[in-house]
Design a protein around this motif. Sequence first.
Motif, PDB file in Angstrom:
ATOM      1  N   ALA A   1      -8.789   1.598  -9.566  1.00  0.00           N
ATOM      2  CA  ALA A   1      -9.853   1.347  -8.160  1.00  0.00           C
ATOM      3  C   ALA A   1     -10.578   3.234  -8.100  1.00  0.00           C
ATOM      4  N   PRO A   2     -11.627   2.773  -7.640  1.00  0.00           N
ATOM      5  CA  PRO A   2     -12.800   3.600  -8.431  1.00  0.00           C
ATOM      6  C   PRO A   2     -12.334   5.072  -7.932  1.00  0.00           C
ATOM      7  N   VAL A   3     -11.854   5.043  -6.191  1.00  0.00           N
ATOM      8  CA  VAL A   3     -11.129   6.304  -5.670  1.00  0.00           C
ATOM      9  C   VAL A   3      -9.314   6.652  -5.298  1.00  0.00           C
ATOM     10  N   ARG A   4      -9.106   7.296  -6.061  1.00  0.00           N
ATOM     11  CA  ARG A   4      -7.107   6.968  -5.820  1.00  0.00           C
ATOM     12  C   ARG A   4      -6.753   7.264  -4.591  1.00  0.00           C
ATOM     13  N   PRO A   5      -6.411   6.398  -3.750  1.00  0.00           N
ATOM     14  CA  PRO A   5      -6.409   6.243  -2.389  1.00  0.00           C
ATOM     15  C   PRO A   5      -5.526   7.825  -2.353  1.00  0.00           C
ATOM     16  N   ASN A   6      -5.119   8.646  -1.304  1.00  0.00           N
ATOM     17  CA  ASN A   6      -3.667   9.429  -1.564  1.00  0.00           C
ATOM     18  C   ASN A   6      -2.425   8.959  -0.508  1.00  0.00           C
ATOM     19  N   SER A   7      -2.933   7.303   0.280  1.00  0.00           N
ATOM     20  CA  SER A   7      -1.797   6.570   0.941  1.00  0.00           C
ATOM     21  C   SER A   7      -2.284   5.073   0.767  1.00  0.00           C
ATOM     22  N   ILE A   8      -1.451   4.043   0.722  1.00  0.00           N
ATOM     23  CA  ILE A   8      -1.597   2.370   0.910  1.00  0.00           C
ATOM     24  C   ILE A   8      -2.408   2.398   2.235  1.00  0.00           C
ATOM     25  N   HIS A   9      -3.163   1.288   2.673  1.00  0.00           N
ATOM     26  CA  HIS A   9      -4.644   1.385   3.398  1.00  0.00           C
ATOM     27  C   HIS A   9      -3.870  -0.767   3.550  1.00  0.00           C
ATOM     28  N   GLY A  10      -4.647  -0.599   4.860  1.00  0.00           N
ATOM     29  CA  GLY A  10      -5.277  -2.562   5.000  1.00  0.00           C
ATOM     30  C   GLY A  10      -4.006  -2.773   5.555  1.00  0.00           C
ATOM     31  N   ASP A  11      -4.365  -4.215   5.810  1.00  0.00           N
ATOM     32  CA  ASP A  11      -3.697  -4.821   6.673  1.00  0.00           C
ATOM     33  C   ASP A  11      -2.240  -4.875   6.500  1.00  0.00           C
ATOM     34  N   PRO A  12      -1.441  -4.791   7.303  1.00  0.00           N
ATOM     35  CA  PRO A  12      -0.161  -4.522   7.614  1.00  0.00           C
ATOM     36  C   PRO A  12       1.074  -5.717   6.538  1.00  0.00           C
ATOM     37  N   SER A  13       0.045  -6.689   7.082  1.00  0.00           N
ATOM     38  CA  SER A  13       1.246  -8.377   6.408  1.00  0.00           C
ATOM     39  C   SER A  13       0.575  -8.116   5.334  1.00  0.00           C
ATOM     40  N   ILE A  14      -0.338  -7.869   4.531  1.00  0.00           N
ATOM     41  CA  ILE A  14      -0.955  -8.293   3.099  1.00  0.00           C
ATOM     42  C   ILE A  14       0.260  -7.019   2.647  1.00  0.00           C
TER      43      ILE A  14
END
Length: 114
Positions: free
Chosen positions: A81-94
């Motif tokens: 990923a181009p930017v390393r996220p600090n936490s996991i984001h996105g659709d809760p079901s995914i």
Amino acid sequence: MNNDDQLKMWRALSDLFLDTEIEDYIYKYVARTVSECGLSLAEAEEILWYEVYPVLEGNLRIITGVWEGWSDSWLLQNLPAPVRPNSIHGDPSIIKEIKRCWQCVTEAYESQNV
């Protein structure tokens, strides 16, 4: 981890994001790849969530997602990923589904390393 192992790990983890029913052999393949690359489960999980997930999770949100896999050249051009996220984001079901898949990988890993 060398570049070959990095690609090998991305290739294996990307299978968790295909728009298909994931069979047990996929979990075993991912677990075997973790071992072959000399990674701990924690290291592989970091790669899953912070290198692969941010790029590929969108495939699970579209009706006509990729089901046959991504080419090595595509993986090399788009991961990590181009930017390393600090936490996991996105659709809760995914997120829940990928966590379930990772649990299956963990179980396969532990059963092969008993």
